[in-house]
Design an enzyme around this catalytic site. Structure first.
Site: not given
Ligand SMILES: Nc1ncnc2[nH]cnc12
Ligand SMILES: [Zn+2]
Length: 324
Positions: A189, A267
């Site tokens: 990510e 998310d």
């Molecule tokens: N998008 C994300 N990436 C990593 N940790 C997270 N915790 C909450 N949202 C997150």
């Molecule tokens: Zn996440």
């Protein structure tokens, strides 16, 4: 409307600004640094996490968490979701003053309420927070195993992916795996394809949270497709956090075309101005995916769900029945 399923939503990150404001009033806190004009304010991953941690700290009692889970799952059901896995965070509960067990039981109570009202099926994935360190992630794994809550079926790790080496977290995942929990880990990510490869090599997860940056290495994309690892994709989250400049540059369609198992997820929906329905709408409108393709994505999610075989079969039958 396609039936939907979600595998990747952080329950603390699902609290809408209106609800967070009500919680702040309840506990006598000022929200203006983090919520303005009815929306969360943040500008990068660090300030997103600060707003997230601020909001999470306003859920303190068992009833606060029960209501949060009930509220979120009921809203998902209204959007056509038949299945949901929520990420839980014992660390956030502890910081807010509630024991991990009381927190998990309370979320379970809220989930049962929503399930009884709407028919949605739901499970919990206990997560550790990577940037809280190896000890804390191992403690989360031990809790996930010890809590023996019937709705806890998985273990994962979220947080700042650029913190530490993934090798150091192997033991946490082994604790969870040995107890039969499903395994997922955030990777690819905020960091590139190397992070996804390292997660696959060391953690051996069934699913990867995001994983989209695997697209930077065609051999890795092939490996993900060949090994059947499921990607919990969250397109709006990636665009909001500027992983990609817009949906036209998002690799969701390319990963799917390459044979990877992809799913759609919200998310932390209000932080990223989204909802599960909006993710499906984006797939239709921005990625040109038909209702049939979207139902296939829901099928992939249910097949990858951390849920017992009987429940999975019932969910798949619900999907098949909807098609006819
Ligand atoms: N998008 C994300 N990436 C990593 N940790 C997270 N915790 C909450 N949202 C997150
Ligand atoms: Zn996440």
């Amino acid at each position: 409307m396609p039936l939907k399923a979600e595998l990747h939503c952080h329950i603390e990150g699902a609290a809408a600004p209106e609800l967070v404001i009500r919680q702040a009033q309840k506990y006598g806190k000022e929200t203006s640094a983090y919520i303005q004009d009815g929306a969360f304010v943040w500008h990068d991953f660090t300030s997103f996490l600060a707003a997230y941690d601020f909001a999470a700290d306003l859920f303190r009692s068992e009833e606060d968490y029960a209501k949060l889970a009930d509220h979120y799952l009921s809203s998902l059901a209204r959007e056509g979701a038949i299945y949901s896995e929520i990420f839980t965070s014992p660390d956030h509960a502890t910081k807010a003053g509630l024991s991990p067990q009381a927190y998990t039981d309370a979320l379970g109570e809220g989930m049962q309420r929503a399930m009884a009202k709407t028919g949605i099926e739901a499970r919990m994935i206990v997560t550790g927070v990577r940037h809280f360190g190896v000890e804390s992630v191992e403690a989360a794994a031990r809790f996930a195993v010890r809590c023996k809550h019937p709705l806890v079926t998985g273990f994962g790790m979220a947080g700042e992916e650029r913190h530490g080496d993934v090798e150091d977290y192997v033991r946490a995942f082994e604790i969870a795996r040995e107890a039969g929990l499903g395994i997922t880990v955030h990777a690819g990510e905020l960091a590139g394809w190397e992070s996804v490869q390292a997660a696959l090599d060391h953690i051996r997860p069934a699913r990867i949270g995001h994983g989209v940056r695997a697209i930077e290495n065609p051999d890795l994309v092939r490996r993900i497709a060949d090994e059947g690892v499921v990607l919990e994709c969250c397109p709006s989250s990636n665009v909001a956090l500027k992983v990609y400049p817009d949906f036209a540059h998002h690799p969701f369609p390319a990963l799917k075309d390459a044979g990877c198992k992809v799913t759609l997820n919200s998310d932390d929906p209000p932080y990223f101005w989204t909802s599960l329905k909006r993710e499906y709408d984006i797939a239709a409108e921005e990625f040109g995916m038909s209702e049939k393709v979207l139902m296939g994505i829901t099928r992939t999610a249910i097949e990858a769900a951390f849920v017992d075989r009987k429940t999975k079969a019932a969910l798949l039958a619900r999907l098949d029945g909807h098609k006819r």
